[in-house]
Design a protein around this motif. Structure first.
Motif, PDB file in Angstrom:
ATOM      1  N   GLU A 136      54.150  38.480 -18.368  1.00  0.00           N
ATOM      2  CA  GLU A 136      55.383  37.695 -18.241  1.00  0.00           C
ATOM      3  C   GLU A 136      56.466  38.511 -17.541  1.00  0.00           C
ATOM      4  N   HIS A 220      59.888  32.738 -30.500  1.00  0.00           N
ATOM      5  CA  HIS A 220      59.547  33.270 -29.173  1.00  0.00           C
ATOM      6  C   HIS A 220      58.748  32.218 -28.378  1.00  0.00           C
ATOM      7  N   GLU A 224      59.752  29.705 -25.028  1.00  0.00           N
ATOM      8  CA  GLU A 224      58.993  29.691 -23.774  1.00  0.00           C
ATOM      9  C   GLU A 224      58.344  28.318 -23.535  1.00  0.00           C
TER      10      GLU A 224
HETATM   11 FE   LIG Z   1      57.236  36.145 -24.141  1.00  0.00          FE
END
Ligand SMILES: [Fe+2]
Ligand SMILES: [Fe+2]
Length: 243
Positions: A136, A220, A224
């Protein structure tokens, strides 16, 4: 609020986030559990005031939380937030949990054989998540940040190694699913992170750390999958229509 006369065990039970602080100062949760904080600091030649200060910081952080409107925040700032808070958590917490899990498995797997599997799964999660956040940070996030710049003139940029941002996003979502399965197995194996009555302090700290990690990972992945990725795909559609 902890005091210097509280034992390490009492502090861990009252404030789960203290385990991270003790780890940073090399205070051993197994060997020093029954010592007072003052005693443990004396043995290790640490400043008790400094440790108390870090414990207070950890407690404040635990109660604080981060105010953020994910739907309106610029994508580059959302990415910064994800890296600063959640990727930092992966880098800091998974090695610590893996170390505690291997200790607990070595000491207690005769009584609870599933602890060996817990240690293996945390190690697997650590490997997968570490590789995932590297991808990422190295590939996907810089690409999204660049798309988000007002000055972008041509889309896709000449150096792009994929035709659409949807491709790496699909791959990241698959990896989220894999992490999610590992965490679900851990939650089941640890009886929803409830330590048994005979658990030692390291065992208790491992399970509370795991619970905190699971909650951080949920936030998290939500930021995303449900915010960053859909907004990036939408932005790409707009840029393609313009060029
Ligand atoms: Fe991440
Ligand atoms: Fe991710």
């Amino acid at each position: 609020m902890s005091t210097s006369t509280d034992s390490i065990r009492e502090i861990i039970l009252n404030q789960p986030s203290s385990a991270k602080v003790f780890h940073r100062f090399d205070i051993d949760l197994c060997l020093q559990a029954d010592l007072s904080l003052e005693g443990a600091c004396r043995d290790l030649q640490l400043s008790v005031d400094q440790v108390l200060e870090k414990l207070a910081d950890a407690e404040a952080q635990e109660k604080g939380g981060v105010a953020l409107d994910p739907d309106s925040i610029p994508l580059a700032r959302l990415i910064q937030h994800i890296v600063r808070i959640h990727h930092h958590c992966v880098r800091q917490e998974l090695p610590r949990l893996a170390e505690m899990a291997s200790k607990v498995a070595a000491m207690r797997s005769d009584r609870a054989p599933e602890l060996t599997k817990v240690a293996e799964l945390i190690e697997k999660l650590r490997g997968e998540m570490h590789a995932h956040i590297e991808k990422e940070e190295e590939v996907l996030f810089p690409f999204i940040s660049q798309m988000d710049q007002e000055s972008i003139v041509a889309y896709p940029p000449a150096h792009a190694c994929f035709r659409s941002v949807a491709h790496p996003i699909f791959m990241m979502e698959q990896e989220h699913e894999s992490a999610d399965h590992i965490v679900a197995d851990l939650i089941q194996l640890t009886n929803n992170c409830e330590p048994p009555t005979w658990a030692c302090v390291t065992h208790i700290a491992l399970f509370s750390g795991l619970r905190e990690f699971e909650s951080d990972l949920r936030q998290h992945v939500h930021l995303e999958n449900d915010v960053l990725f859909p907004r990036a795909i939408q932005l790409e559609t707009q840029l393609k229509a313009r060029s």
